[in-house]
Motif scaffolding. Structure first.
Motif, PDB file in Angstrom:
ATOM      1  N   VAL A 138      44.451 -68.656 -99.184  1.00 51.38           N
ATOM      2  CA  VAL A 138      43.843 -67.344 -99.476  1.00 51.38           C
ATOM      3  C   VAL A 138      43.502 -67.170-100.953  1.00 51.38           C
ATOM      4  CG1 VAL A 138      44.696 -66.065 -97.483  1.00 51.38           C
ATOM      5  CG2 VAL A 138      46.100 -66.197 -99.547  1.00 51.38           C
ATOM      6  N   ASN A 139      44.258 -67.832-101.842  1.00 51.51           N
ATOM      7  CA  ASN A 139      43.924 -67.670-103.261  1.00 51.51           C
ATOM      8  C   ASN A 139      42.712 -68.515-103.676  1.00 51.51           C
ATOM      9  OD1 ASN A 139      45.096 -70.151-103.301  1.00 51.51           O
ATOM     10  ND2 ASN A 139      46.767 -69.596-104.706  1.00 51.51           N
ATOM     11  N   GLU A 140      42.134 -69.196-102.688  1.00 53.91           N
ATOM     12  CA  GLU A 140      40.844 -69.859-102.933  1.00 53.91           C
ATOM     13  C   GLU A 140      39.745 -69.182-102.116  1.00 53.91           C
ATOM     14  OE1 GLU A 140      41.327 -74.087-102.455  1.00 53.91           O
ATOM     15  OE2 GLU A 140      42.985 -74.147-103.903  1.00 53.91           O
ATOM     16  N   TYR A 141      39.984 -67.977-101.680  1.00 57.61           N
ATOM     17  CA  TYR A 141      38.990 -67.057-101.111  1.00 57.61           C
ATOM     18  C   TYR A 141      38.115 -67.629 -99.987  1.00 57.61           C
ATOM     19  CZ  TYR A 141      40.514 -64.625-105.269  1.00 57.61           C
ATOM     20  OH  TYR A 141      41.295 -64.033-106.229  1.00 57.61           O
ATOM     21  N   PRO A 142      38.722 -67.914 -98.827  1.00 62.84           N
ATOM     22  CA  PRO A 142      37.944 -68.476 -97.709  1.00 62.84           C
ATOM     23  C   PRO A 142      36.749 -67.603 -97.291  1.00 62.84           C
ATOM     24  CG  PRO A 142      40.150 -67.755 -96.984  1.00 62.84           C
ATOM     25  CD  PRO A 142      40.150 -67.757 -98.475  1.00 62.84           C
ATOM     26  N   GLY A 143      36.883 -66.288 -97.408  1.00 65.40           N
ATOM     27  CA  GLY A 143      35.777 -65.401 -97.032  1.00 65.40           C
ATOM     28  C   GLY A 143      34.575 -65.587 -97.946  1.00 65.40           C
ATOM     29  N   GLN A 144      34.853 -65.690 -99.255  1.00 72.61           N
ATOM     30  CA  GLN A 144      33.759 -65.880-100.209  1.00 72.61           C
ATOM     31  C   GLN A 144      33.084 -67.228 -99.978  1.00 72.61           C
ATOM     32  OE1 GLN A 144      32.932 -63.391-102.028  1.00 72.61           O
ATOM     33  NE2 GLN A 144      31.261 -64.334-103.152  1.00 72.61           N
ATOM     34  N   VAL A 145      33.886 -68.223 -99.588  1.00 69.24           N
ATOM     35  CA  VAL A 145      33.335 -69.544 -99.304  1.00 69.24           C
ATOM     36  C   VAL A 145      32.339 -69.447 -98.137  1.00 69.24           C
ATOM     37  CG1 VAL A 145      33.928 -71.836 -98.405  1.00 69.24           C
ATOM     38  CG2 VAL A 145      35.339 -70.782-100.200  1.00 69.24           C
ATOM     39  N   LEU A 146      32.710 -68.723 -97.091  1.00 70.65           N
ATOM     40  CA  LEU A 146      31.810 -68.597 -95.940  1.00 70.65           C
ATOM     41  C   LEU A 146      30.534 -67.834 -96.330  1.00 70.65           C
ATOM     42  CD1 LEU A 146      31.096 -68.923 -92.965  1.00 70.65           C
ATOM     43  CD2 LEU A 146      32.459 -66.876 -92.466  1.00 70.65           C
ATOM     44  N   VAL A 147      30.704 -66.770 -97.097  1.00 71.32           N
ATOM     45  CA  VAL A 147      29.550 -65.994 -97.564  1.00 71.32           C
ATOM     46  C   VAL A 147      28.571 -66.910 -98.309  1.00 71.32           C
ATOM     47  CG1 VAL A 147      28.914 -64.251 -99.295  1.00 71.32           C
ATOM     48  CG2 VAL A 147      30.698 -63.738 -97.627  1.00 71.32           C
ATOM     49  N   CYS A 148      29.108 -67.757 -99.189  1.00 70.64           N
ATOM     50  CA  CYS A 148      28.256 -68.669 -99.971  1.00 70.64           C
ATOM     51  C   CYS A 148      27.605 -69.719 -99.076  1.00 70.64           C
ATOM     52  CB  CYS A 148      29.079 -69.357-101.059  1.00 70.64           C
ATOM     53  SG  CYS A 148      29.534 -68.229-102.372  1.00 70.64           S
ATOM     54  N   ASP A 149      28.371 -70.274 -98.157  1.00 71.80           N
ATOM     55  CA  ASP A 149      27.817 -71.317 -97.293  1.00 71.80           C
ATOM     56  C   ASP A 149      26.736 -70.771 -96.375  1.00 71.80           C
ATOM     57  OD1 ASP A 149      29.317 -73.175 -98.506  1.00 71.80           O
ATOM     58  OD2 ASP A 149      30.667 -73.587 -96.826  1.00 71.80           O
ATOM     59  N   LEU A 150      26.911 -69.544 -95.897  1.00 74.02           N
ATOM     60  CA  LEU A 150      25.868 -68.958 -95.034  1.00 74.02           C
ATOM     61  C   LEU A 150      24.577 -68.788 -95.820  1.00 74.02           C
ATOM     62  CD1 LEU A 150      27.885 -66.339 -92.957  1.00 74.02           C
ATOM     63  CD2 LEU A 150      26.593 -68.291 -92.051  1.00 74.02           C
ATOM     64  N   TYR A 151      24.710 -68.466 -97.095  1.00 75.45           N
ATOM     65  CA  TYR A 151      23.494 -68.343 -97.902  1.00 75.45           C
ATOM     66  C   TYR A 151      22.877 -69.711 -98.155  1.00 75.45           C
ATOM     67  CZ  TYR A 151      20.025 -67.569-101.335  1.00 75.45           C
ATOM     68  OH  TYR A 151      18.809 -67.584-101.968  1.00 75.45           O
ATOM     69  N   VAL A 152      23.669 -70.686 -98.571  1.00 73.68           N
ATOM     70  CA  VAL A 152      23.110 -71.999 -98.905  1.00 73.68           C
ATOM     71  C   VAL A 152      22.504 -72.657 -97.659  1.00 73.68           C
ATOM     72  CG1 VAL A 152      23.668 -74.338 -99.673  1.00 73.68           C
ATOM     73  CG2 VAL A 152      24.598 -72.359-100.898  1.00 73.68           C
ATOM     74  N   LYS A 153      23.227 -72.610 -96.552  1.00 74.38           N
ATOM     75  CA  LYS A 153      22.746 -73.300 -95.347  1.00 74.38           C
ATOM     76  C   LYS A 153      21.585 -72.564 -94.687  1.00 74.38           C
ATOM     77  CE  LYS A 153      25.436 -76.644 -95.619  1.00 74.38           C
ATOM     78  NZ  LYS A 153      24.795 -77.875 -96.067  1.00 74.38           N
ATOM     79  N   GLY A 154      21.587 -71.231 -94.747  1.00 78.98           N
ATOM     80  CA  GLY A 154      20.565 -70.530 -93.972  1.00 78.98           C
ATOM     81  C   GLY A 154      19.840 -69.382 -94.649  1.00 78.98           C
ATOM     82  N   GLY A 155      20.139 -69.099 -95.915  1.00 86.75           N
ATOM     83  CA  GLY A 155      19.492 -67.958 -96.568  1.00 86.75           C
ATOM     84  C   GLY A 155      19.977 -66.628 -96.016  1.00 86.75           C
ATOM     85  N   ILE A 156      21.181 -66.638 -95.399  1.00 87.58           N
ATOM     86  CA  ILE A 156      21.752 -65.419 -94.805  1.00 87.58           C
ATOM     87  C   ILE A 156      22.674 -64.763 -95.840  1.00 87.58           C
ATOM     88  CG2 ILE A 156      23.270 -64.534 -92.976  1.00 87.58           C
ATOM     89  CD1 ILE A 156      22.426 -67.225 -91.460  1.00 87.58           C
ATOM     90  N   ARG A 157      22.511 -63.458 -96.022  1.00 82.36           N
ATOM     91  CA  ARG A 157      23.377 -62.749 -96.970  1.00 82.36           C
ATOM     92  C   ARG A 157      24.320 -61.813 -96.227  1.00 82.36           C
ATOM     93  NH1 ARG A 157      21.390 -59.656-102.352  1.00 82.36           N
ATOM     94  NH2 ARG A 157      20.135 -58.403-100.933  1.00 82.36           N
ATOM     95  N   CYS A 158      25.606 -61.875 -96.590  1.00 83.96           N
ATOM     96  CA  CYS A 158      26.586 -60.973 -95.982  1.00 83.96           C
ATOM     97  C   CYS A 158      27.674 -60.733 -97.012  1.00 83.96           C
ATOM     98  CB  CYS A 158      27.136 -61.571 -94.687  1.00 83.96           C
ATOM     99  SG  CYS A 158      27.724 -63.252 -94.863  1.00 83.96           S
ATOM    100  N   VAL A 159      28.742 -60.046 -96.621  1.00 86.14           N
ATOM    101  CA  VAL A 159      29.741 -59.663 -97.618  1.00 86.14           C
ATOM    102  C   VAL A 159      31.151 -60.043 -97.191  1.00 86.14           C
ATOM    103  CG1 VAL A 159      29.919 -57.296 -96.699  1.00 86.14           C
ATOM    104  CG2 VAL A 159      30.597 -57.725 -99.039  1.00 86.14           C
ATOM    105  N   GLU A 160      31.950 -60.445 -98.178  1.00 87.35           N
ATOM    106  CA  GLU A 160      33.364 -60.726 -97.957  1.00 87.35           C
ATOM    107  C   GLU A 160      34.129 -59.406 -97.903  1.00 87.35           C
ATOM    108  OE1 GLU A 160      37.455 -62.117 -99.763  1.00 87.35           O
ATOM    109  OE2 GLU A 160      36.260 -60.325-100.063  1.00 87.35           O
ATOM    110  N   VAL A 161      35.010 -59.276 -96.903  1.00 86.05           N
ATOM    111  CA  VAL A 161      35.882 -58.104 -96.820  1.00 86.05           C
ATOM    112  C   VAL A 161      37.299 -58.668 -96.739  1.00 86.05           C
ATOM    113  CG1 VAL A 161      36.384 -55.976 -95.552  1.00 86.05           C
ATOM    114  CG2 VAL A 161      34.065 -56.882 -95.527  1.00 86.05           C
ATOM    115  N   GLY A 162      37.778 -59.110 -97.880  1.00 87.91           N
ATOM    116  CA  GLY A 162      39.082 -59.773 -97.903  1.00 87.91           C
ATOM    117  C   GLY A 162      39.672 -59.653 -99.292  1.00 87.91           C
ATOM    118  N   SER A 163      40.223 -60.759 -99.799  1.00 89.26           N
ATOM    119  CA  SER A 163      40.944 -60.687-101.072  1.00 89.26           C
ATOM    120  C   SER A 163      40.035 -60.551-102.289  1.00 89.26           C
ATOM    121  CB  SER A 163      41.843 -61.907-101.223  1.00 89.26           C
ATOM    122  OG  SER A 163      42.904 -61.795-100.288  1.00 89.26           O
TER     123      SER A 163
END
Ligand SMILES: *Cc1c(COP(=O)(O)O)cnc(C)c1O
Length: 478
Positions: free
Chosen positions: A380-405
């Motif tokens: 959790v201190n490496e922010y898995p939610g932020q990682v997914l947010v970034c990967d969705l943008y890089v892989k598909g140009g999809i923007r969303c938001v982290e609701v976590g740490s």
């Protein structure tokens, strides 16, 4: 495959994936009259602009985003009728026709005597809670939305959220997971004393808790408790139409009522109604505050005139009020609501079927992904939610938001992260904006995400502001 359309235009009480052959694709109940071209970018380009944005998609240019699921607030498409209404907006300072139109629609919907227009929901909150709040006051809610909490706490009051323990399990399939814990509500009112309770605030649907619905029965019980203890009840109901859909299809005794009738019944249980029209008002900007009490309305009106505008426009232009008046009728159209709720569920159900862990059942306006379970290898201190947010943008140009740490995490004295309760990523669905093929594209991008999940690495914060850090923080990949 498609948005599954249930027989007789009526879905079952649950949201299971239907596979019977008879079911048809639920095509969008509108056609496109005006288009906004989207830029198609490459993965290399997106990797570069995301790096420049410090791996925080809030800092991206919207032009560089292909599918924007950051929020459903003010991002919807207006209808031709609403745009037509804009042209006949009456811009008179006082007593405008468009005001009369809006006021009559809202009075009919809420049954409340006083309607105050505001520029958006939080302005209505600032006015009402500025009066009901104050030091030592306590507000109790199924879950306060962030601007609600901020406006309450700004007055020095305390804001408490009480969800029943059974609803907190992200997997448990309950029809009304947005309900308040009524036993705890009574206990808290007794504990603090009725005179200290600023208000009970029912958020409908429960935005910060997965967009989960509130049942009519729960609202009635809350009304009874408030009556018994002489406590004020606010309905924070910007998704009241979406909530009515769930009641009609999940709660006994409502199958034969229209969505509008259900909304009217619920709103009559409140002492005040606050609405961000950027949600079920089907407009890009606007808000409302409605009240039953004459004296309270006079106090609110005084604040409205000081900071928002005269009583017959608040912070809105005549054309805005015209568009809201029309939007508040359109939103109860059964074809629209069916499409709205089923299309959100379509994304969630298909993600789940692929093995993406999602909050269950799917709520009204968004799908929430559990990033902690998606990336068990990322602490959790490496922010898995932020990682997914970034990967969705890089892989598909999809923007969303982290609701976590990133959003809710805090630090202890030794600057160690105190993580949030959950590491979620929210995919919010704008109203009437994306078609099924856009959503199918999002599902395709998740195939890449799943393929890479084992080797995906975490990230680290390189810059953070003292407050609301999710908006402007910067990151680096590990
Ligand atoms: C969006 C929202 C608000 C705030 O409204 P704004 O128009 O963004 O100021 C308040 N409560 C809930 C439940 C909301 O979803």
């Amino acid at each position: 495959m498609g948005y599954f359309c249930y027989p007789a235009h009526c879905p079952g009480p649950d949201l299971k994936i239907m596979t019977e052959k008879k079911l048809r694709t639920l095509a969008e109940p509108f056609r496109i009259k005006m288009v906004e071209p989207l830029k198609i970018t490459t993965e290399e380009y997106r990797e570069e602009v995301l790096k420049k944005a410090g791996f925080n998609p809030f800092l991206l240019r919207s032009e560089d985003v292909f599918i924007d699921l950051l929020t459903d607030s003010g991002t919807g498409a207006m209808s031709d009728r609403q745009w037509g209404g804009m042209m006949i907006g009456d811009e008179s300072y006082a007593g405008a026709r468009s005001w009369e139109h809006l006021e009559s629609v809202v009075k009919e919907l809420t049954g409340m005597a006083h309607v105050l227009p505001t520029h958006q929901g939080r302005a209505a909150e600032r006015i009402l809670y500025g009066i009901l709040g104050g030091k030592d006051k306590v507000f109790i809610s199924n879950t306060h939305f962030d601007t609600t909490r901020a406006n309450i706490e700004f007055t020095g009051a305390n804001a408490l959220d009480i969800i029943p323990p059974t609803s907190r399990d992200p997997e448990v399939d309950l029809p009304f997971k947005g309900n308040i814990d009524t036993e705890e509500l009574e206990r808290l009112i007794v504990k603090h004393g009725s005179s200290q309770i600023g208000a009970v605030v029912m958020t409908v649907t429960n935005n910060s808790f997965g967009g989960q619905p509130v049942s009519m029965q729960n609202m009635k019980e809350v009304r009874t408790i408030c009556d018994r203890n002489k406590v004020f009840l606010v309905i924070d109901g910007c998704r009241i139409a979406e909530n009515s859909y769930f009641i009609k299809h999940r709660e006994n005794g409502f199958a034969d009522k229209t969505y509008e009738e259900i909304a009217k019944e619920m709103l009559r249980l409140g002492d005040a109604f606050i609405m961000s029209a950027k949600k079920d008002g089907l407009v890009n900007m606007g808000g409302l505050l409605t009240l039953k009490d004459d004296e309270l309305s006079r106090k609110c009106t005084n604040l409205l005139i000081i900071s928002e505008g005269f009583t017959t426009y608040g912070g809105l232009s005549g054309r805005d009020m015209e568009a809201i008046a029309i939007g508040l009728k359109e939103v109860f159209d059964p074809d629209y609501l069916h499409y709205r709720i089923r299309s959100t569920a379509y994304l969630g159900e298909h993600l789940r079927a692929k093995g993406v862990p999602v909050l269950w059942p799917i709520g009204g306006h968004a799908v929430y992904i559990d990033a902690k379970r998606l990336y068990p290898n990322i602490p959790v201190n490496e922010y898995p939610g932020q990682v997914l947010v970034c990967d969705l943008y890089v892989k598909g140009g999809i923007r969303c938001v982290e609701v976590g740490s990133v959003m809710f995490g805090k630090y202890d004295e030794r600057h160690q992260l105190i993580p949030a309760q959950n590491e979620l990523v929210r995919l919010a669905i704008p109203r009437r904006v994306y078609t099924q093929s856009h959503i199918d594209y999002v599902l395709d991008v998740f195939d890449d995400i799943l393929e890479l999940r084992k080797q995906t690495r975490g990230c680290r914060i390189t810059y953070e502001p003292p407050f609301l850090r999710h908006f402007t923080s910067q990151f680096e990949r590990l």
